[in-house]
Scaffold this motif. Structure first.
Motif, PDB file in Angstrom:
ATOM      1  N   THR A 166       0.405   3.855  -2.947  1.00  0.00           N
ATOM      2  CA  THR A 166       0.074   5.254  -2.648  1.00  0.00           C
ATOM      3  C   THR A 166       1.064   6.189  -3.319  1.00  0.00           C
ATOM      4  N   LEU A 192       0.198   6.283  -7.005  1.00  0.00           N
ATOM      5  CA  LEU A 192      -1.015   7.063  -7.243  1.00  0.00           C
ATOM      6  C   LEU A 192      -0.742   8.561  -7.147  1.00  0.00           C
ATOM      7  N   THR A 230     -15.016   5.782  -3.256  1.00  0.00           N
ATOM      8  CA  THR A 230     -13.606   5.708  -2.873  1.00  0.00           C
ATOM      9  C   THR A 230     -13.428   5.813  -1.361  1.00  0.00           C
ATOM     10  N   VAL A 245     -12.319   1.919   0.005  1.00  0.00           N
ATOM     11  CA  VAL A 245     -10.892   1.700   0.279  1.00  0.00           C
ATOM     12  C   VAL A 245     -10.652   1.283   1.732  1.00  0.00           C
ATOM     13  N   GLU A 304      -4.086   7.389   1.281  1.00  0.00           N
ATOM     14  CA  GLU A 304      -4.269   6.394   0.221  1.00  0.00           C
ATOM     15  C   GLU A 304      -5.542   6.661  -0.571  1.00  0.00           C
ATOM     16  N   GLU A 356       0.819  -1.208   0.000  1.00  0.00           N
ATOM     17  CA  GLU A 356       0.000   0.000   0.000  1.00  0.00           C
ATOM     18  C   GLU A 356       0.853   1.259   0.000  1.00  0.00           C
ATOM     19  N   LEU A 374      -5.850   8.098  -4.506  1.00  0.00           N
ATOM     20  CA  LEU A 374      -6.579   7.321  -5.502  1.00  0.00           C
ATOM     21  C   LEU A 374      -7.629   8.183  -6.180  1.00  0.00           C
TER      22      LEU A 374
END
Length: 357
Positions: free
Chosen positions: A109, A112, A312, A316, A196, A105, A200
């Motif tokens: 992240t 992204l 989102t 998430v 995160e 992750e 996204l």
């Protein structure tokens, strides 16, 4: 003869008198002094008779009416009970069933975030999406503010509310979880989940807005030399109407707020945490509405941004962390029967926000 018979008669009378008076004398001699312990059947009988005489001289006590039992006074063996107080507010803790932020992750992240910044370099296309459908045209005419100055005020208000919402996420993580509850590790998990989800959303918005290049509603005022036009008309911003980044970011923040407060009693559980979710959703709706009335976006831009952001912000945290764990105050709520819970249920075309209040 007669004298001798008389003497024998006198001696017999004296002997009989002596025999009759002996038991009284012996009883007086054998009677124990007051307070002395006695033994034997005769003594026990005398003591019983004495007790009976004493009870006869002392009147019987009247029976007491039944009543509430009086508590024994506090002593060294039994300390006084402390006054009852309300239950202590629940402490936040990371459920062992919730996965912590993984190395993958952290990498995702970072990628992204790089993607979101990279989309700013997508060149605009002036003629890619210029048509306006009937719904967007009608909504613009009904909601758009006519005054230029008031439209700028509405635009600035949407910026301010969005800043408040994103800062509220930082307040929950740093001030409430870390400083207020003393849970630095939980604060770190909350902050990383927020970053995160927000990155996204930013990446999705940047890619879609750059590729679709929809022209904004205020395009009619973008006339004359570019250096003389309003700042909104200059650069690629004019062609990034779909979908609304302000709306999607605001609803992402609202979804994150609802997710955290549904699983962690940041504000003590119950109504305060539910109110934080409701307030966040209301503020996000205000941001989306202000983007339409300020003529920055069409209605479909704001609605699409709200849907993407909500999905989102809820999906998430739930998919990667909170799925399978217990909701905030579940045990206490089950005992009280008045638990407040909010959870996200995925669906083929989106999802549902289900709550019990």
């Amino acid at each position: 003869m007669r004298c001798a018979a008389a003497l024998r008669l006198i001696r017999g009378a004296l002997a009989a008198a002596a025999l009759l008076g002996a038991p009284s004398a012996w009883a007086q001699a054998a009677a124990p002094p007051p307070g002395a312990a006695t033994a034997g059947a005769g003594s026990a009988g005398a003591a019983t008779a004495g007790a009976g005489s004493a009870r006869a001289l002392r009147p019987e006590a009247a029976p007491r009416a039944p009543g509430p039992a009086r508590p024994a006074p506090p002593g060294p063996e039994r300390p006084a009970a402390a006054p009852e107080r309300g239950a202590a507010p629940p402490k936040i803790a990371w459920d062992p069933r919730w996965p912590r932020f993984r190395t993958s992750e952290y990498v995702a992240t970072g990628l992204l975030a790089a993607t979101a910044f990279g989309t700013l370099a997508i060149p605009p296309s002036e003629g890619r999406w210029t048509a306006v459908n009937g719904f967007d045209g009608s909504a613009r005419e009904a909601l758009r503010i006519r005054s230029d100055r008031q439209r700028e005020t509405a635009r600035d208000a949407s910026d301010l509310l969005l800043t408040v919402m994103t800062n509220h996420l930082a307040v929950d993580a740093l001030l409430v979880a870390w400083w207020g509850h003393g849970r630095g590790s939980v604060a770190w998990e909350i902050a990383m989940i927020d970053i995160e989800a927000l990155t996204l959303n930013a990446a999705l918005n940047g890619v879609v807005a750059g590729l679709t290049s929809r022209e904004r509603p205020y395009r009619a005022v973008c006339t004359g030399p570019e250096e003389e036009q309003d700042r909104d008309c200059r650069g690629s911003k004019r062609y990034r109407s779909f979908f609304s980044g302000h709306s999607s970011t605001a609803f992402t923040a609202a979804g994150l707020t609802c997710s955290h407060h549904a699983h962690l009693p940041l504000y003590g559980g119950g109504a305060p945490d539910a109110l934080a979710c409701v307030a966040a959703l209301g503020t996000a709706a205000a941001v989306a509405t202000l983007r339409v009335v300020s003529d920055q976006h069409f209605a479909t831009d704001a609605l699409t941004g709200a849907a993407v952001g909500t999905l989102t912000g809820l999906a998430v945290p739930w998919l990667l962390h909170y799925r399978g764990g217990a909701a905030a105050g579940a045990d206490a709520g089950a005992r009280r029967g008045d638990a407040v819970s909010i959870r996200f249920v995925p669906a083929p075309l989106g999802g549902y926000l289900v709550g019990r209040f």
